[in-house]
Write a protein that holds these residues in place. Structure first.
Motif, PDB file in Angstrom:
ATOM      1  N   SER A 265       0.812  -1.216   0.000  1.00 50.37           N
ATOM      2  CA  SER A 265       0.000   0.000   0.000  1.00 50.37           C
ATOM      3  C   SER A 265       0.845   1.266   0.000  1.00 50.37           C
ATOM      4  O   SER A 265       0.372   2.321  -0.430  1.00 50.37           O
ATOM      5  CB  SER A 265      -0.939  -0.007   1.203  1.00 50.37           C
ATOM      6  OG  SER A 265      -1.792  -1.131   1.162  1.00 50.37           O
ATOM      7  N   VAL A 266       2.080   1.173   0.484  1.00 55.85           N
ATOM      8  CA  VAL A 266       2.976   2.340   0.415  1.00 55.85           C
ATOM      9  C   VAL A 266       3.126   2.795  -1.032  1.00 55.85           C
ATOM     10  O   VAL A 266       3.245   3.992  -1.321  1.00 55.85           O
ATOM     11  CB  VAL A 266       4.353   1.998   1.024  1.00 55.85           C
ATOM     12  CG1 VAL A 266       5.384   3.057   0.676  1.00 55.85           C
ATOM     13  CG2 VAL A 266       4.237   1.870   2.537  1.00 55.85           C
ATOM     14  N   GLY A 267       3.103   1.833  -1.944  1.00 57.28           N
ATOM     15  CA  GLY A 267       3.228   2.182  -3.356  1.00 57.28           C
ATOM     16  C   GLY A 267       2.136   3.109  -3.828  1.00 57.28           C
ATOM     17  O   GLY A 267       2.372   3.976  -4.681  1.00 57.28           O
ATOM     18  N   VAL A 324      -0.519  -2.807  -7.184  1.00 59.54           N
ATOM     19  CA  VAL A 324      -1.163  -1.971  -6.168  1.00 59.54           C
ATOM     20  C   VAL A 324      -0.705  -0.524  -6.292  1.00 59.54           C
ATOM     21  O   VAL A 324      -1.512   0.412  -6.232  1.00 59.54           O
ATOM     22  CB  VAL A 324      -0.860  -2.518  -4.759  1.00 59.54           C
ATOM     23  CG1 VAL A 324      -1.418  -1.589  -3.691  1.00 59.54           C
ATOM     24  CG2 VAL A 324      -1.456  -3.919  -4.591  1.00 59.54           C
ATOM     25  N   ALA A 325       0.591  -0.306  -6.484  1.00 56.95           N
ATOM     26  CA  ALA A 325       1.119   1.060  -6.579  1.00 56.95           C
ATOM     27  C   ALA A 325       0.515   1.822  -7.751  1.00 56.95           C
ATOM     28  O   ALA A 325       0.296   3.038  -7.662  1.00 56.95           O
ATOM     29  CB  ALA A 325       2.640   1.013  -6.709  1.00 56.95           C
ATOM     30  N   SER A 326       0.226   1.131  -8.834  1.00 55.53           N
ATOM     31  CA  SER A 326      -0.307   1.799 -10.020  1.00 55.53           C
ATOM     32  C   SER A 326      -1.623   2.501  -9.753  1.00 55.53           C
ATOM     33  O   SER A 326      -1.986   3.458 -10.458  1.00 55.53           O
ATOM     34  CB  SER A 326      -0.483   0.780 -11.151  1.00 55.53           C
ATOM     35  OG  SER A 326       0.761   0.200 -11.513  1.00 55.53           O
ATOM     36  N   MET A 327      -2.365   2.063  -8.735  1.00 57.98           N
ATOM     37  CA  MET A 327      -3.617   2.738  -8.412  1.00 57.98           C
ATOM     38  C   MET A 327      -3.389   4.179  -7.983  1.00 57.98           C
ATOM     39  O   MET A 327      -4.291   5.008  -8.076  1.00 57.98           O
ATOM     40  CB  MET A 327      -4.359   1.976  -7.309  1.00 57.98           C
ATOM     41  CG  MET A 327      -5.114   0.752  -7.796  1.00 57.98           C
ATOM     42  SD  MET A 327      -6.366   1.115  -9.052  1.00 57.98           S
ATOM     43  CE  MET A 327      -7.579   2.038  -8.109  1.00 57.98           C
ATOM     44  N   GLY A 328      -2.192   4.517  -7.522  1.00 56.32           N
ATOM     45  CA  GLY A 328      -1.868   5.890  -7.182  1.00 56.32           C
ATOM     46  C   GLY A 328      -1.870   6.804  -8.391  1.00 56.32           C
ATOM     47  O   GLY A 328      -2.023   8.032  -8.255  1.00 56.32           O
ATOM     48  N   LEU A 329      -1.693   6.228  -9.580  1.00 57.61           N
ATOM     49  CA  LEU A 329      -1.802   6.988 -10.828  1.00 57.61           C
ATOM     50  C   LEU A 329      -3.200   6.890 -11.419  1.00 57.61           C
ATOM     51  O   LEU A 329      -3.686   7.838 -12.032  1.00 57.61           O
ATOM     52  CB  LEU A 329      -0.778   6.470 -11.856  1.00 57.61           C
ATOM     53  CG  LEU A 329       0.686   6.526 -11.463  1.00 57.61           C
ATOM     54  CD1 LEU A 329       1.550   5.951 -12.585  1.00 57.61           C
ATOM     55  CD2 LEU A 329       1.120   7.950 -11.152  1.00 57.61           C
ATOM     56  N   VAL A 330      -3.836   5.745 -11.251  1.00 58.21           N
ATOM     57  CA  VAL A 330      -5.135   5.513 -11.880  1.00 58.21           C
ATOM     58  C   VAL A 330      -6.244   6.285 -11.172  1.00 58.21           C
ATOM     59  O   VAL A 330      -7.039   6.987 -11.807  1.00 58.21           O
ATOM     60  CB  VAL A 330      -5.462   4.006 -11.905  1.00 58.21           C
ATOM     61  CG1 VAL A 330      -6.882   3.772 -12.433  1.00 58.21           C
ATOM     62  CG2 VAL A 330      -4.450   3.258 -12.768  1.00 58.21           C
ATOM     63  N   PHE A 331      -6.309   6.159  -9.843  1.00 53.49           N
ATOM     64  CA  PHE A 331      -7.449   6.718  -9.104  1.00 53.49           C
ATOM     65  C   PHE A 331      -7.602   8.227  -9.273  1.00 53.49           C
ATOM     66  O   PHE A 331      -8.670   8.694  -9.698  1.00 53.49           O
ATOM     67  CB  PHE A 331      -7.342   6.342  -7.626  1.00 53.49           C
ATOM     68  CG  PHE A 331      -8.412   6.955  -6.778  1.00 53.49           C
ATOM     69  CD1 PHE A 331      -9.678   6.401  -6.737  1.00 53.49           C
ATOM     70  CD2 PHE A 331      -8.175   8.104  -6.030  1.00 53.49           C
ATOM     71  CE1 PHE A 331     -10.678   6.971  -5.960  1.00 53.49           C
ATOM     72  CE2 PHE A 331      -9.166   8.676  -5.260  1.00 53.49           C
ATOM     73  CZ  PHE A 331     -10.423   8.108  -5.226  1.00 53.49           C
ATOM     74  N   PRO A 332      -6.587   9.059  -8.959  1.00 56.08           N
ATOM     75  CA  PRO A 332      -6.830  10.505  -9.025  1.00 56.08           C
ATOM     76  C   PRO A 332      -7.126  10.996 -10.433  1.00 56.08           C
ATOM     77  O   PRO A 332      -7.907  11.934 -10.615  1.00 56.08           O
ATOM     78  CB  PRO A 332      -5.529  11.110  -8.469  1.00 56.08           C
ATOM     79  CG  PRO A 332      -4.508  10.050  -8.613  1.00 56.08           C
ATOM     80  CD  PRO A 332      -5.223   8.748  -8.482  1.00 56.08           C
ATOM     81  N   ASN A 333      -6.524  10.361 -11.437  1.00 57.41           N
ATOM     82  CA  ASN A 333      -6.726  10.836 -12.809  1.00 57.41           C
ATOM     83  C   ASN A 333      -8.058  10.400 -13.391  1.00 57.41           C
ATOM     84  O   ASN A 333      -8.692  11.160 -14.132  1.00 57.41           O
ATOM     85  CB  ASN A 333      -5.563  10.368 -13.683  1.00 57.41           C
ATOM     86  CG  ASN A 333      -4.268  11.074 -13.339  1.00 57.41           C
ATOM     87  OD1 ASN A 333      -4.186  12.293 -13.413  1.00 57.41           O
ATOM     88  ND2 ASN A 333      -3.256  10.330 -12.929  1.00 57.41           N
ATOM     89  N   THR A 334      -8.516   9.179 -13.095  1.00 58.68           N
ATOM     90  CA  THR A 334      -9.835   8.793 -13.584  1.00 58.68           C
ATOM     91  C   THR A 334     -10.917   9.661 -12.950  1.00 58.68           C
ATOM     92  O   THR A 334     -11.850  10.105 -13.632  1.00 58.68           O
ATOM     93  CB  THR A 334     -10.137   7.306 -13.285  1.00 58.68           C
ATOM     94  OG1 THR A 334      -9.926   7.036 -11.895  1.00 58.68           O
ATOM     95  CG2 THR A 334      -9.275   6.396 -14.117  1.00 58.68           C
ATOM     96  N   ILE A 335     -10.802   9.922 -11.650  1.00 52.51           N
ATOM     97  CA  ILE A 335     -11.808  10.748 -10.973  1.00 52.51           C
ATOM     98  C   ILE A 335     -11.788  12.172 -11.514  1.00 52.51           C
ATOM     99  O   ILE A 335     -12.833  12.749 -11.849  1.00 52.51           O
ATOM    100  CB  ILE A 335     -11.566  10.762  -9.454  1.00 52.51           C
ATOM    101  CG1 ILE A 335     -11.656   9.350  -8.874  1.00 52.51           C
ATOM    102  CG2 ILE A 335     -12.572  11.681  -8.765  1.00 52.51           C
ATOM    103  CD1 ILE A 335     -13.013   8.724  -8.971  1.00 52.51           C
ATOM    104  N   ALA A 336     -10.602  12.758 -11.619  1.00 55.55           N
ATOM    105  CA  ALA A 336     -10.501  14.151 -12.071  1.00 55.55           C
ATOM    106  C   ALA A 336     -10.976  14.309 -13.514  1.00 55.55           C
ATOM    107  O   ALA A 336     -11.712  15.245 -13.837  1.00 55.55           O
ATOM    108  CB  ALA A 336      -9.057  14.638 -11.929  1.00 55.55           C
ATOM    109  N   LEU A 337     -10.566  13.391 -14.387  1.00 53.52           N
ATOM    110  CA  LEU A 337     -10.962  13.491 -15.791  1.00 53.52           C
ATOM    111  C   LEU A 337     -12.462  13.274 -15.957  1.00 53.52           C
ATOM    112  O   LEU A 337     -13.111  13.950 -16.763  1.00 53.52           O
ATOM    113  CB  LEU A 337     -10.191  12.468 -16.624  1.00 53.52           C
ATOM    114  CG  LEU A 337      -8.709  12.775 -16.850  1.00 53.52           C
ATOM    115  CD1 LEU A 337      -7.982  11.565 -17.423  1.00 53.52           C
ATOM    116  CD2 LEU A 337      -8.548  13.979 -17.784  1.00 53.52           C
TER     117      LEU A 337
END
Length: 399
Positions: A265-267, A324-337
């Motif tokens: 989850s640190v990722g 798991v770390a990749s969600m740090g890129l996926v989550f904020p950008n899918t929500i914002a876009l």
């Protein structure tokens, strides 16, 4: 252009807003991850199979999906505060009741209620961010929320493992009730209304249905929401399957599993903060494409490791960490876009995103244990398929 609500101006006020909204948005990982170390013991105490226990995860996710579908449109009609406080109060009560569930099926029903009430915190927190931010600031704030919400999956299983040292899995739900009570008090005293009466939307069920249909007909909105949903499904397959894979197949203790889960989850936190720093310099769509692609590659690597078998544990843990770390890129950008083009219905749009995410996650959770606790192949195959689906739908929608 829709006017933004005033955001807190002082550093301390902004930090307080981030902590509260992050805590509300973290209801899902708190409700799910904290009792993961106790799943095997829960199954033994309630004489339930692995799939039946995983259905309690599905019930919570289903509640989170349905609850967002109700709370989001309500917050567009009534304002943010009333639905938020009602939901958080209900979450606190449901958590107490979960601690006294006599059977796995009773627990499943209460978990549905817990998820449905906690959903108000998740969907309305996102709507409040959209009420007060736009553009690069919107992406940066969602990335900042990843710092707070990312701590939840790091700390939750660790706390759950330590609670299991002194009590049973039932004590974990008492801890969740305390967290709910604290967030209820903080929301009541520190969160102002961000949707003034003149910006609220009138109408009943038909108006809500028209709004949802209009959002679904927006190819870009649906593409971003589905990409995030498939990615979340892959992540949740890992969440529901890893306790049994790591503890029953690889022999990890509940505390060792908690440590592995925390490191993974640190990722999310690291990737989320990197995303925030690059916001405004690198396009959000580019960062999203990197995120879903890395998830797909990692998911396929997990499947290959499991299919080969007899490989060291580290060969499984490395691609799991990347996924798991990749969600740090996926989550904020899918929500914002997805929310960027719909400020006038931020609550409904946020709800629809959440419904897609948690519905896919709820459907994927039981698949991880469909062949029992002696094999990790169903978990690995489901993760790889969902991550590849995220890549495919993003390519089609962004074309």
């Amino acid at each position: 252009m829709t006017a933004l609500a005033a955001a807190p101006s002082g550093r301390r006020a902004r930090a307080r807003l981030t902590l509260i909204l992050g805590g509300l948005a973290a209801f899902a990982p708190l409700s799910i991850d904290m009792y993961l170390p106790g799943l095997p013991a829960l199954a033994r105490e309630l004489s339930a199979s692995a799939s039946a226990v995983q259905l309690t995860l599905t019930a919570c996710l289903a509640g989170l999906a349905v609850g967002q579908l109700v709370a989001g449109p309500l917050s567009d009609r009534l304002g943010r505060r009333t639905p938020l406080l009602t939901g958080v109060g209900g979450y606190t009560l449901a958590s107490v009741l979960c601690a006294f569930a006599p059977t796995v099926w009773t627990l499943g029903g209460l978990r549905f209620i817990q998820g449905a009430t906690g959903a108000a915190g998740i969907v309305i927190a996102r709507a409040i961010v959209r009420d007060t931010h736009e553009g690069g600031a919107l992406v940066r704030f969602f990335s900042m929320l990843m710092l707070v919400t990312g701590l939840a999956p790091i700390l939750a299983p660790v706390i759950g493992g330590q609670v299991l040292e002194v009590t049973s899995w039932r004590g974990i739900f008492i801890v969740l009730a305390v967290i709910g009570a604290v967030l209820l008090a903080a929301s009541a005293t520190c969160l102002a209304e961000t949707l003034p009466p003149e910006r609220r939307r009138d109408g009943g069920v038909r108006a809500t249905a028209r709004t949802m249909l209009g959002l679904l007909c927006d190819r870009h909105f649906t593409g971003y929401a589905l990409a995030g949903g498939f990615a979340f499904g892959a992540l949740f397959t890992y969440v529901s399957g890893s306790p049994f894979v790591l503890q029953d197949i690889y022999g990890a203790s509940p505390q060792a599993f908690s440590a592995v889960f925390a490191v993974n989850s640190v990722g999310i936190v690291v990737a989320g903060q990197l995303n925030g720093r690059l916001a405004g310099r690198v396009a959000a769509l580019t960062m999203l494409r990197i995120g879903v692609t890395s998830m797909a590659v990692a998911g396929c690597a997990v499947f290959a490791v499991v299919a080969v078998g007899s490989l060291p544990l580290v060969t499984l843990l490395v691609p799991l960490w990347v996924l798991v770390a990749s969600m740090g890129l996926v989550f904020p950008n899918t929500i914002a876009l997805a929310l960027a083009g719909h400020p006038e219905v931020a609550g409904s749009a946020s709800a629809l995103i959440g419904v897609l995410q948690f519905t896919i996650g709820a459907a994927a959770a039981p698949l991880a244990g469909i062949a029992g606790t002696g094999t990790a192949l169903p978990m690995a195959a489901t993760m790889a398929l969902l991550a590849l689906s995220a890549v495919a739908v993003l390519r089609l929608s962004a074309r």
